[in-house]
Scaffold this motif. Structure first.
Motif, PDB file in Angstrom:
ATOM      1  N   ARG A 121       0.836  -1.213   0.000  1.00  0.00           N
ATOM      2  CA  ARG A 121       0.000   0.000   0.000  1.00  0.00           C
ATOM      3  C   ARG A 121       0.867   1.257   0.000  1.00  0.00           C
ATOM      4  NH1 ARG A 121      -4.994   0.024  -1.707  1.00  0.00           N
ATOM      5  NH2 ARG A 121      -4.912   2.120  -0.875  1.00  0.00           N
ATOM      6  N   LEU A 122       1.909   1.261   0.807  1.00  0.00           N
ATOM      7  CA  LEU A 122       2.785   2.426   0.854  1.00  0.00           C
ATOM      8  C   LEU A 122       3.444   2.686  -0.499  1.00  0.00           C
ATOM      9  CD1 LEU A 122       4.391   1.813   4.323  1.00  0.00           C
ATOM     10  CD2 LEU A 122       3.173   3.897   3.669  1.00  0.00           C
ATOM     11  N   LEU A 123       3.967   1.629  -1.112  1.00  0.00           N
ATOM     12  CA  LEU A 123       4.661   1.798  -2.389  1.00  0.00           C
ATOM     13  C   LEU A 123       3.697   2.114  -3.532  1.00  0.00           C
ATOM     14  CD1 LEU A 123       7.339  -1.023  -2.048  1.00  0.00           C
ATOM     15  CD2 LEU A 123       7.630   1.447  -1.708  1.00  0.00           C
ATOM     16  N   THR A 124       2.439   1.735  -3.375  1.00  0.00           N
ATOM     17  CA  THR A 124       1.428   2.047  -4.376  1.00  0.00           C
ATOM     18  C   THR A 124       0.942   3.488  -4.244  1.00  0.00           C
ATOM     19  OG1 THR A 124       0.688  -0.245  -4.423  1.00  0.00           O
ATOM     20  CG2 THR A 124      -0.867   1.386  -5.248  1.00  0.00           C
ATOM     21  N   ASP A 125       0.804   3.948  -3.005  1.00  0.00           N
ATOM     22  CA  ASP A 125       0.172   5.249  -2.750  1.00  0.00           C
ATOM     23  C   ASP A 125       1.141   6.422  -2.623  1.00  0.00           C
ATOM     24  OD1 ASP A 125      -2.159   3.794  -2.741  1.00  0.00           O
ATOM     25  OD2 ASP A 125      -2.440   3.874  -0.567  1.00  0.00           O
ATOM     26  N   TYR A 126       2.423   6.150  -2.400  1.00  0.00           N
ATOM     27  CA  TYR A 126       3.380   7.228  -2.161  1.00  0.00           C
ATOM     28  C   TYR A 126       4.636   7.026  -3.004  1.00  0.00           C
ATOM     29  CZ  TYR A 126       0.416   7.943   1.910  1.00  0.00           C
ATOM     30  OH  TYR A 126      -0.656   8.157   2.719  1.00  0.00           O
ATOM     31  N   VAL A 127       5.394   8.107  -3.170  1.00  0.00           N
ATOM     32  CA  VAL A 127       6.664   8.052  -3.898  1.00  0.00           C
ATOM     33  C   VAL A 127       7.795   8.176  -2.879  1.00  0.00           C
ATOM     34  CG1 VAL A 127       8.110   9.218  -5.605  1.00  0.00           C
ATOM     35  CG2 VAL A 127       5.627   9.088  -5.948  1.00  0.00           C
ATOM     36  N   PHE A 128       8.749   7.269  -2.960  1.00  0.00           N
ATOM     37  CA  PHE A 128       9.873   7.252  -2.022  1.00  0.00           C
ATOM     38  C   PHE A 128      11.183   7.299  -2.784  1.00  0.00           C
ATOM     39  CE2 PHE A 128       6.418   4.906   0.025  1.00  0.00           C
ATOM     40  CZ  PHE A 128       6.342   5.572   1.229  1.00  0.00           C
ATOM     41  N   SER A 129      12.234   7.699  -2.079  1.00  0.00           N
ATOM     42  CA  SER A 129      13.573   7.628  -2.661  1.00  0.00           C
ATOM     43  C   SER A 129      14.468   6.833  -1.711  1.00  0.00           C
ATOM     44  CB  SER A 129      14.153   9.029  -2.871  1.00  0.00           C
ATOM     45  OG  SER A 129      14.538   9.603  -1.639  1.00  0.00           O
ATOM     46  N   ARG A 130      15.424   6.154  -2.290  1.00  0.00           N
ATOM     47  CA  ARG A 130      16.372   5.387  -1.472  1.00  0.00           C
ATOM     48  C   ARG A 130      17.090   6.297  -0.489  1.00  0.00           C
ATOM     49  NH1 ARG A 130      18.999   0.501  -4.576  1.00  0.00           N
ATOM     50  NH2 ARG A 130      17.221  -0.125  -5.815  1.00  0.00           N
ATOM     51  N   ARG A 131      17.448   7.472  -0.957  1.00  0.00           N
ATOM     52  CA  ARG A 131      18.188   8.422  -0.122  1.00  0.00           C
ATOM     53  C   ARG A 131      17.395   8.786   1.137  1.00  0.00           C
ATOM     54  NH1 ARG A 131      17.684  13.587   0.420  1.00  0.00           N
ATOM     55  NH2 ARG A 131      16.346  13.847  -1.377  1.00  0.00           N
ATOM     56  N   ARG A 132      16.081   8.935   1.020  1.00  0.00           N
ATOM     57  CA  ARG A 132      15.255   9.278   2.179  1.00  0.00           C
ATOM     58  C   ARG A 132      14.976   8.066   3.070  1.00  0.00           C
ATOM     59  NH1 ARG A 132      10.994  11.645  -1.237  1.00  0.00           N
ATOM     60  NH2 ARG A 132       9.634  10.302  -0.010  1.00  0.00           N
ATOM     61  N   LEU A 133      14.887   6.876   2.478  1.00  0.00           N
ATOM     62  CA  LEU A 133      14.522   5.687   3.246  1.00  0.00           C
ATOM     63  C   LEU A 133      15.687   5.086   4.039  1.00  0.00           C
ATOM     64  CD1 LEU A 133      12.193   3.862   0.718  1.00  0.00           C
ATOM     65  CD2 LEU A 133      11.519   5.083   2.781  1.00  0.00           C
ATOM     66  N   LEU A 134      16.882   5.095   3.465  1.00  0.00           N
ATOM     67  CA  LEU A 134      18.020   4.413   4.101  1.00  0.00           C
ATOM     68  C   LEU A 134      18.321   4.854   5.531  1.00  0.00           C
ATOM     69  CD1 LEU A 134      20.623   3.729   1.298  1.00  0.00           C
ATOM     70  CD2 LEU A 134      19.572   2.076   2.840  1.00  0.00           C
ATOM     71  N   PRO A 135      18.364   6.156   5.822  1.00  0.00           N
ATOM     72  CA  PRO A 135      18.668   6.528   7.219  1.00  0.00           C
ATOM     73  C   PRO A 135      17.634   5.990   8.209  1.00  0.00           C
ATOM     74  CG  PRO A 135      18.804   8.448   5.776  1.00  0.00           C
ATOM     75  CD  PRO A 135      18.250   7.324   4.954  1.00  0.00           C
ATOM     76  N   HIS A 136      16.376   5.995   7.811  1.00  0.00           N
ATOM     77  CA  HIS A 136      15.317   5.492   8.698  1.00  0.00           C
ATOM     78  C   HIS A 136      15.427   3.975   8.857  1.00  0.00           C
ATOM     79  CE1 HIS A 136      13.625   9.454   8.676  1.00  0.00           C
ATOM     80  NE2 HIS A 136      13.365   9.412   7.387  1.00  0.00           N
ATOM     81  N   ALA A 137      15.726   3.280   7.780  1.00  0.00           N
ATOM     82  CA  ALA A 137      15.871   1.816   7.855  1.00  0.00           C
ATOM     83  C   ALA A 137      17.053   1.457   8.756  1.00  0.00           C
ATOM     84  CB  ALA A 137      16.060   1.234   6.453  1.00  0.00           C
TER      85      ALA A 137
END
Length: 186
Positions: A121-137
């Motif tokens: 659902r998240l990947l369908t409904d929103y746009v993400f970038s690796r740069r933004r996701l990596l620090p949180h992961a």
């Protein structure tokens, strides 16, 4: 439903659940692992043909303060469409970037259909970038798994490998809990 809880104790959180979810019968919490607790919430909706069903609420009590900034959001649930009241004012919650990163870490470390569905659902409904996701992961993985190392270069490829290797049967196991109009085409 997954929660990270920053100040209440499990008994206080039980009281909050009962107040926020008046249509549900809330169980006594069960400790799953260290600071993780689970509540079983039972409900019925005879008007829509639901008899004695339940869902689980998992809460992590490890953190004393949020590891990242929170956003205020008004809860929205498909359960409201079925007459089950989930009410409340706005809630403090993680951003979609943080939530997506947490679900990616979860998928790499367990195989629960709800994680795949949430990620879908998240990947369908929103746009993400690796740069933004990596620090949180990285932050989430290190907070949960003190003994684990986090390999930024392999994170997304190992996630893709894990999803590709998950049998369709495991993915479809979550379908029973997802209203037909919201089910992904696994």
């Amino acid at each position: 439903l997954d929660f990270f809880v920053y100040s209440p104790t499990p008994p206080q959180f039980t009281k909050l659940l009962k107040q926020a979810l008046p249509s549900f019968s809330v169980s006594v919490p069960v400790r799953l692992f260290r600071d993780f607790h689970r509540w079983k919430l039972a409900y019925e909706d005879a008007d829509n043909g639901v008899e004695k069903d339940f869902l689980f609420v998992d809460a992590n009590f490890k953190f004393k303060s949020p590891p990242t900034l929170l956003e205020k959001r008004v809860p929205r649930s498909f359960l409201n469409d079925y007459g089950l009241v989930i009410r409340g004012p706005s809630l403090s919650t993680f951003s979609c970037d943080v939530f997506a990163a947490q679900k990616m870490v979860a998928v790499q470390n367990r195989t629960e259909g709800k994680d795949y569905y949430d990620l879908h659902r998240l990947l369908t409904d929103y746009v993400f970038s690796r740069r933004r996701l990596l620090p949180h992961a990285r932050s989430y993985a290190s907070s949960l798994f003190d003994f684990a190392s986090f390999d930024e270069r392999a994170f997304f490829s190992s996630l893709a490998d894990k999803v590709a290797a998950t049998p369709e049967k495991e993915l479809r196991a979550a379908d029973a809990f997802i209203p037909a109009r919201h089910r992904p085409n696994w």
